[in-house]
Design a protein around this motif. Structure first.
Motif, PDB file in Angstrom:
ATOM      1  N   PRO A  41     -13.533   6.797  -3.700  1.00 41.39           N
ATOM      2  CA  PRO A  41     -12.312   6.767  -3.861  1.00 41.39           C
ATOM      3  C   PRO A  41     -11.697   7.873  -2.749  1.00 41.39           C
ATOM      4  CG  PRO A  41     -13.163   7.245  -6.078  1.00 41.39           C
ATOM      5  CD  PRO A  41     -14.339   6.936  -5.155  1.00 41.39           C
ATOM      6  N   GLN A  54      -5.541   1.890  -3.946  1.00 37.56           N
ATOM      7  CA  GLN A  54      -6.838   1.697  -4.229  1.00 37.56           C
ATOM      8  C   GLN A  54      -6.989   1.214  -6.138  1.00 37.56           C
ATOM      9  OE1 GLN A  54      -9.289   4.356  -1.905  1.00 37.56           O
ATOM     10  NE2 GLN A  54     -10.969   3.789  -2.980  1.00 37.56           N
ATOM     11  N   TRP A  62      -4.694   7.775  -1.932  1.00 34.56           N
ATOM     12  CA  TRP A  62      -4.507   6.403  -1.962  1.00 34.56           C
ATOM     13  C   TRP A  62      -4.726   5.665  -3.188  1.00 34.56           C
ATOM     14  CZ3 TRP A  62      -3.240   3.134   2.096  1.00 34.56           C
ATOM     15  CH2 TRP A  62      -3.356   3.902   3.250  1.00 34.56           C
ATOM     16  N   SER A  89       0.822  -1.236   0.037  1.00 26.92           N
ATOM     17  CA  SER A  89      -0.039  -0.070   0.035  1.00 26.92           C
ATOM     18  C   SER A  89       0.804   1.300   0.049  1.00 26.92           C
ATOM     19  CB  SER A  89      -0.931  -0.127   1.100  1.00 26.92           C
ATOM     20  OG  SER A  89      -0.375   0.597   2.411  1.00 26.92           O
ATOM     21  N   ASN A 128     -11.793  -0.508   0.820  1.00 29.01           N
ATOM     22  CA  ASN A 128     -12.112   0.467   0.075  1.00 29.01           C
ATOM     23  C   ASN A 128     -12.103   0.384  -1.485  1.00 29.01           C
ATOM     24  OD1 ASN A 128     -10.357   0.824   2.555  1.00 29.01           O
ATOM     25  ND2 ASN A 128      -9.733   2.927   1.895  1.00 29.01           N
ATOM     26  N   VAL A 129     -11.775  -0.774  -1.963  1.00 26.09           N
ATOM     27  CA  VAL A 129     -12.307  -1.144  -3.256  1.00 26.09           C
ATOM     28  C   VAL A 129     -13.851  -0.690  -3.872  1.00 26.09           C
ATOM     29  CG1 VAL A 129      -9.962  -2.324  -3.594  1.00 26.09           C
ATOM     30  CG2 VAL A 129     -12.384  -3.586  -3.652  1.00 26.09           C
ATOM     31  N   THR A 148      -8.369  -2.360  -6.791  1.00 24.03           N
ATOM     32  CA  THR A 148      -9.671  -2.470  -7.608  1.00 24.03           C
ATOM     33  C   THR A 148      -9.614  -3.107  -8.870  1.00 24.03           C
ATOM     34  OG1 THR A 148     -10.180  -0.404  -6.669  1.00 24.03           O
ATOM     35  CG2 THR A 148     -11.433  -0.918  -8.256  1.00 24.03           C
TER      36      THR A 148
END
Ligand SMILES: NC(=O)c1ccc[n+]([C@@H]2O[C@H](COP(=O)([O-])OP(=O)(O)OC[C@H]3O[C@@H](n4cnc5c(N)ncnc54)[C@H](OP(=O)(O)O)[C@@H]3O)[C@@H](O)[C@H]2O)c1
Length: 283
Positions: free
Chosen positions: A173, A181, A177, A117, A168-169, A185
């Motif tokens: 948004p 992300q 990130w 990340s 988060n995906v 995604t």
């Protein structure tokens, strides 16, 4: 984490039923499980949790010494542990790994867990194309490459692909990130597109959408601001239960409300993000 916090996060953040360990042992007996990103965090803890099962574990990550330590720790247990040091962002290394896996024989379960990340403002990223390249390579292209190579093996064993994804995906948004992300995604979408064909080939697909989990991954961003997060043990129990249930989508109950709010209030969310960024830049 104290017991009260652990109970609260379990029931509020991500309620789940604990895996039945005896049933898990029976179900997994003689199976081969491949875990990427097994040297630290969630991947390492899954390997430890499965150590008493009579299975073959294949652990992959870059840090060879860490993998060797884990292999030594598991040597006295029931599991037959194989390790492969591999930088999954490197296409040739990934391809070599696939060759070695073919020689090992059948694979029943592929836990796609390796991940990186990055949380960085766009304006600090103008000379950092490599941030976007390394996240897309690790979080998207590597699992695609591994899936393409593993599908014939998984088809033979009527196996399972478990994707360790992020909540988060599914949501609106978030600034800073983009690299993480977008790459998480991308693989989530790829797998969801592939799922009907995989199911037809009798390969189960399970996507687990975790909120924050307390690992080294979140330390750089959240070290000085405590946030609700699952413990690694809780994340591992959710993964182990998924091996048994083979459910396709595992997410906290409230994520549906959050997803609905993401769609309904997306302009409000975008406005809040702008307000937050403006305040930060005025500081
Ligand atoms: N922590 C969270 O809050 C959270 C939330 C939602 C989803 N997730 C997902 O959970 C998964 C595991 O994350 P974690 O929290 O356990 O993070 P972690 O502790 O940082 O572990 C990441 C693992 O990926 C491996 N890895 C990183 N780069 C690699 C590369 N180029 N090639 C091969 N392996 C590589 C690392 O090993 P080496 O460094 O030895 O290569 C390590 O074993 C990730 O997919 C992440 O996106 C995490």
């Amino acid at each position: 984490m104290n017991t009260l916090t652990a109970t609260l996060t379990k029931y509020l953040l991500f309620p789940y039923r604990q895996p039945d360990k005896a049933a898990l042992n029976r179900y997994l007996q003689n199976k081969t499980i491949l875990i990427t990103g097994a040297s630290y965090g969630i991947g390492e803890a899954v390997a430890e949790m499965l150590a008493d099962c009579q299975i073959r574990l294949i652990l992959v990550a870059r840090t060879a010494e860490k993998l060797q330590q884990i292999q030594q720790r598991l040597a006295s247990k029931s599991v037959d542990c194989h390790i492969f040091a591999c930088d999954l962002t490197n296409e040739e290394q990934c391809s070599e790994l696939l060759n070695q896996l073919q020689q090992l024989g059948d694979i029943d379960i592929f836990i796609n867990n390796a991940g990186k990340s990055i949380c960085r403002p766009l304006m600090d990223s103008l000379d950092r194309l490599h941030d976007f390249q390394r996240t897309i390579r690790l979080n998207y292209l590597a699992p695609v490459q591994l899936c393409l190579g593993l599908i014939p093996l998984l088809k033979k064993t009527r196996g399972q692909i478990v994707n360790v994804s992020a909540l988060n995906v599914l949501l609106a948004p978030t600034p800073y990130w983009a690299a993480y992300q977008a790459s998480k995604t991308a693989f989530d979408q790829w797998l969801r597109c592939a799922e009907p064909e995989l199911k037809l080939a009798k390969i189960a697909v399970s996507s687990i959408y975790f909120p924050l989990v307390n690992t080294r991954m979140i330390a750089p961003v959240y070290a000085d601001k405590p946030v609700p997060a699952l413990s690694v043990e809780q994340a591992v129990e959710i993964i182990c239960r998924t091996l048994l249930t083979r459910k396709s989508c595992i997410r906290p109950w409230w994520s549906l409300l959050a997803q609905l709010a993401s769609v309904t209030f997306h302009q409000l969310w975008a406005g809040c993000c702008r307000y937050y960024l403006k305040r930060k830049s005025d500081e």
